[in-house]
Design an enzyme around this catalytic site. Structure first.
Site, short mmCIF file in Angstrom:
data_model
loop_
_atom_site.label_atom_id
_atom_site.label_comp_id
_atom_site.label_asym_id
_atom_site.label_seq_id
_atom_site.Cartn_x
_atom_site.Cartn_y
_atom_site.Cartn_z
N GLU A 417 0.83 -1.21 0.00
CA GLU A 417 0.00 0.00 0.00
C GLU A 417 0.87 1.26 0.00
O GLU A 417 0.52 2.26 -0.62
CB GLU A 417 -0.95 0.01 1.20
N TYR A 505 -2.04 -8.74 -10.45
CA TYR A 505 -1.12 -8.66 -9.31
C TYR A 505 0.10 -9.56 -9.51
O TYR A 505 1.23 -9.11 -9.55
CB TYR A 505 -1.84 -9.08 -8.01
ZN ZN Z 1 -2.70 -2.71 -4.67
#
Ligand code: ZN
Length: 992
Positions: A417, A505
């Site tokens: 993050e 991802y």
């Molecule tokens: Zn992310």
């Protein structure tokens, strides 16, 4: 958004999704009504000048009601694709997924007022109102404004302008708003103006609106109820990514339409409010009933997209620290803060920020960072600029988290993050087709960050186990997902949500890693610095990234590429799947072909004619060789030939940094097998892992024989790396095999073969568990792999494993406060129940009723299905359908029991007598699932027919057809498995 969970971490997601689906259905129904009746309730009287230029001096005209019938014209037919029944409209820009480019938003003044009050949150919804003034620049003359809005009621709409920088506020004119209507299916609000906006001028849209906040919906604004300091409390938070900002305020909800935001939150005085920026001021306001509310305003945000707007309203405590002059605060339930649960996250957050600032040489631009832990947050974590939102299980350390991978998980997700503050927040993708530009890189840097803080951290092996393993096992030539999609392939907003997947991802991170490996870390980081600097506060697409890589590559002479960066990388990001590289070690001939699931002969020629430009880093006899490129379908590399000498061997894909699988000719595999048996440690751990994983995957899909893979396991008695064992066991002792093995001769052979080899690694870890379990907490790979090792050892009947399970279970039942070591808890509970009587079973049921954490409850429901007593299982099923004495809400107990060793027979019997109750409790879809589970071992058509007859009167007609087709697929797979198992059995017989 946060990285995907790599394990069953979120078993609760299925339940949550079901609830979300129900809520969405409800919303849809409401929205259809809203679209029918949801025209702007009250459009402000507006000024109209005949020239079309608004004039402040004009007198107000009639009200909206008088003007309404002129728009929209009603065609006689409903246009195709209009999803709003009863709402007719002509074709227009509202039929497009993307906003027309007529207006560019510059600034939002946003005020939100959710009616959250302490002790008044019993209902599933609460209302909110809001106002937004959006300054826009007009780029093309238009009398029609489109902006995003979903599920909002418009209370008023005005347009002021043109604005001139020098003009006094009072001197600004108005553009009449003739009508406001909604294209609900495309999530647009349309303002029909009585005059044309002029290109080059700025205007202000002033909108008032209202909507609903749903409990636990986690899209847009939502509220959650939780327990703190012994009482029930509520909090409110937001999740705008990817397209939920439009359900909170009317906006230009596309990632490239960045603007600044002044946010104001009106909230109950007993709550605090947080947003992206620091608090600027506070005042009071009375509502119509005279109640006092607090008005909190926040400083202006940097230029950012709508999906990063964030707010939270809560009664939380925090801990804080200053890093390089900026305040970092972590907010959580007061209990959690008092217990010090946020300390770990607080300690690492500042250093992660500093590390990334130094790495990219760009300072974090916000004056503060708040990180808030929500009691439950299904998105796991969200990188909102200045206000990061986490699920508390991924941010806070509980006392019993000591022997878990929790510290690593928190570090990974925080790094991810925080990485987004540069990748995503500072530089945003132009459009969602390129979200891998933020998700792939944020995922990649998780590993760099952790490795920096913990140099002993085994980056390659962890990258394999967390990222590469999962995506390589899902990706193939015919999968419909490439990492970067063509913009024109998007037609619906719902497609954007589906992009947050393994490919974005994991494949994104893997491709970033490959890029950094064939350049070098310096070139890689230099290119990223240049990219980040150039596109700060702006947007970029994949080609922009490649261009900056090319610039840096052109600027040096050490690294020579066979083609421009774009030509190399586009093939990896735009094509699905990956290549299988095959090396013939006798000739040095290397070829590439696409990887197919269950390859059949000549498939390559038929369906896939593109190749990849493949970087080949390789080692020979343990020594790293210089990089070569396979830039066509085949090529000869004489330097890769090996001699007959025992010591000669070659491995391709050094450190597994390439996104492909490697195959060898028979001699090549034989050389590797011999080396493993002679001196396995001469081959690095990552390559022992790689060989096992590649060989088993290639054998399962017809690229090599199963015997080739099995041959690589003969050395395993010498293998003391648990992660290599893990790779062997997940490939060899699969769920299908465990479920089916009793039907074959294989079990005793496998038992003998594996136990002989497994005993030394077992002794190593059973000793740690018995004597110093705390030592595990720094061994991330062991925490990941231990459960599979333990489970297999017990399944194979290793007496010491069963004994240890019994000891740990007994100790736990005597002292329930002393937790069973987390990595093996599920297995211990299962064997505790399997070897116990109803006394042990009842103990678990009792524990179940006392647990509040969903994860723990699910673990217990699975453990209870391990009983070997038919009557106990039967009673369990009765409890499940009669909801007495407990309701099992987390999981479908029928399915759980059907999955178990003895339970599968019990469930079949139970269904005959209770199918009515079962279908009432779990629905008929559940019967279909059950049928697949029970049908898992079928291998003949007769068995399919029998099963269908058995389920005949329980299923509906349309279900019967799909079920038959699915069972046919299972049967075909089982027939294949049988052949494979027969060969494995023959091999085991020869080698045991
Ligand atoms: Zn992310």
């Amino acid at each position: 958004m946060g990285p995907l969970s790599s394990s069953g971490f979120y078993v609760s997601r299925a339940v949550a999704l079901l609830l979300a689906a129900l809520a969405a259905a409800l919303l849809l129904a409401l929205a259809v009504l809203a679209a029918l009746y949801g025209r702007c309730a009250r459009v402000q009287p507006s000024d109209l000048h005949h020239s079309g230029v608004p004039d402040a001096a004009s007198s107000p005209r009639g009200t909206q009601e008088e003007q309404l019938p002129t728009w929209p014209p009603r065609p006689t037919r409903e246009p195709a694709g209009t999803a709003t029944p009863g709402h007719w409209r002509p074709p227009g820009p509202w039929d497009q997924l993307r906003l027309p480019p007529w207006l560019v938003p510059l600034h939002y003044e946003l005020e939100l007022w959710p009616r959250l009050r302490p002790n008044e949150f019993q209902s599933p919804t609460l209302s909110f109102t809001g106002r937004v003034n959006i300054t826009v620049r007009c780029t093309a003359a238009t009398a029609r404004l489109l902006l995003h809005s979903l599920f909002l009621d418009c209370e008023s709409a005005e347009v002021r302008g043109p604005l001139s920088s020098g003009a006094r506020d009072g001197a600004v004119g108005r553009v009449p708003v003739d009508d406001v209507w909604f294209a609900f299916d495309m999530q647009y609000m349309v303002l029909e103006l009585g005059a044309t906006l002029q290109p080059g001028s700025r205007y202000e849209l002033q909108l008032s609106f209202s909507g609903l906040v749903y409990r636990d919906l986690r899209e847009g604004l939502f509220f959650s109820i939780y327990t703190d300091q012994g009482e029930r409390r509520a909090l409110l938070a937001s999740q705008m990514e990817p397209t939920f900002a439009r359900s909170v305020f009317p906006c230009f909800d596309e990632p490239a339409l960045k603007a600044t935001f002044n946010i104001t939150i009106i909230h109950h005085p007993s709550y605090g409010a947080l947003s992206n920026m620091p608090k600027l001021g506070q005042s009071e306001k009375r509502d119509v009933n005279g109640s006092v509310w607090t008005v909190t305003t926040f400083s202006t945000t940097p230029h950012m997209p709508t999906y990063l707007v964030a707010l939270a309203i809560c009664d939380y405590d925090h801990v804080s620290r200053t890093e390089r002059g900026q305040e970092i605060r972590i907010w959580a339930r007061k209990d959690a803060i008092a217990n010090g649960n946020a300390a770990f996250a607080l300690n690492i957050t500042g250093p992660i920020f500093s590390f990334l600032e130094d790495l990219f040489n760009i300072s974090y631009p916000l004056p503060k960072t708040d990180i808030i832990a929500l009691p439950t947050f299904d998105n796991s974590a969200m990188e909102n600029w200045g206000l990061l939102i986490f699920d508390e299980s991924l941010l806070l350390m509980q006392p019993n988290d000591q022997v878990t991978d929790k510290k690593a998980v928190i570090s990974f997700i925080l790094s991810h993050e925080i990485g987004h503050q540069w990748f995503g927040n500072l530089v945003t993708m132009n459009w969602w087709n390129d979200i891998w530009l933020k998700e792939g890189f944020a995922s990649y840097f998780e590993f760099g960050v952790i490795n920096y803080f913990n140099p002993k951290f085994r980056r390659n092996e962890v990258f394999f186990s967390n990222i590469l393993h999962h995506v390589l096992s899902e990706d193939h030539a015919l999968v419909s997902r490439a990492v970067s999609l063509k913009v024109e392939n998007f037609t619906e907003t719902s497609e954007i949500n589906e992009l947050f997947d393994l490919f974005t991802y994991n494949k994104g991170a893997s491709l970033a890693r490959m890029l950094s490996s064939f350049l070098n870390e310096n070139v890689f980081i230099s290119a990223l610095k240049s990219y980040l600097k150039t596109f700060s506060y702006s947007n970029a697409e994949q080609d922009d990234l490649w261009r900056h890589f090319q610039m840096v590559v052109d600027d040096q002479s050490k690294i020579l590429l066979p083609a421009p960066v774009k030509s190399i990388m586009d093939r990896w990001t735009h094509q699905s799947g990956f290549p299988v590289i095959t090396l013939n070690v006798s000739t040095g001939a290397m070829k590439q072909e696409p990887f197919y699931l269950g390859k059949v002969k000549n498939q390559t020629l038929l369906t896939h004619n593109d190749t990849w430009i493949v970087p080949i880093l390789w080692i020979k006899n343990g020594i790293t060789q210089s990089l070569v490129w396979l830039d066509k379908s085949s090529k000869i590399f004489p330097e890769m030939q090996v001699s007959d000498s025992d010591h000669d061997w070659v491995i391709l894909n050094f450190n597994m940094t390439g996104y492909y699988r490697v195959n060898y000719d028979n001699v090549g595999w034989k050389k590797l097998k011999q080396q493993l048996e002679k001196d396995p440690k001469a081959i690095p751990v990552i390559h022992r892992l790689q060989m096992i994983d590649d060989a088993f995957s290639l054998s399962k899909n017809n690229y090599v024989e199963i015997e080739t893979a099995l041959d690589l396991t003969k050395y395993l008695a010498e293998e003391d790396e648990i992660i290599v064992w893990y790779a062997v066991l997940v490939n060899l002792v699969t769920k299908d095999l465990v479920f089916d093995v009793n039907n074959y001769d294989m079990y005793p052979l496998l038992k003998k073969y594996l136990l002989k080899r497994l005993i030394s690694i077992w002794n190593m870890y059973s000793t740690v568990i018995r004597e110093n379990v705390a030592a595990l907490q720094d061994d991330y790979l062991a925490l990941v792999a231990l459960e599979k090792l333990f489970e297999t050892a017990c399944w194979l009947g290793l007496e010491d494993c069963l004994q240890l399970s019994r000891e740990l279970f007994k100790h736990w039942t005597n002292h329930p406060g002393n937790e069973i070591p987390y990595p093996i808890k599920s297995v211990v509970l299962c064997y505790g129940v399997a070897f116990g009587s109803d006394e042990e079973w009842d103990f678990l049921l009792n524990m179940y009723s006392n647990k509040t954490k969903e994860e723990e409850r699910i673990q217990l429901t699975y453990a209870m299905s391990c009983s070997k007593d038919p009557w106990i299982l039967h009673r369990y099923l009765e409890y499940a359908v009669t909801a007495a004495p407990f309701t099992f809400n987390e999981t479908n107990i029928m399915e759980v029991v059907a999955e178990s060793e003895v339970g599968r027979y019990i469930v079949k019997d139970f269904l005959i007598n209770n199918w009515q109750a079962v279908s009432e409790r779990y629905g008929t879809q559940s019967l279909v699932n059950l049928m697949y589970i029970i049908g898992r071992t079928i291998s003949t058509d007769l068995q399919i027919t029998e099963l269908q007859q058995f389920f005949g009167n329980m299923l509906e007609e349309h279900q019967k057809l799909t079920v038959r087709a699915k069972l046919q697929t299972i049967k075909n797979k089982n027939v294949e498995n049988k052949k494979r198992n027969a060969r494995m059995t023959a091999w085991l017989r020869k080698n045991t």
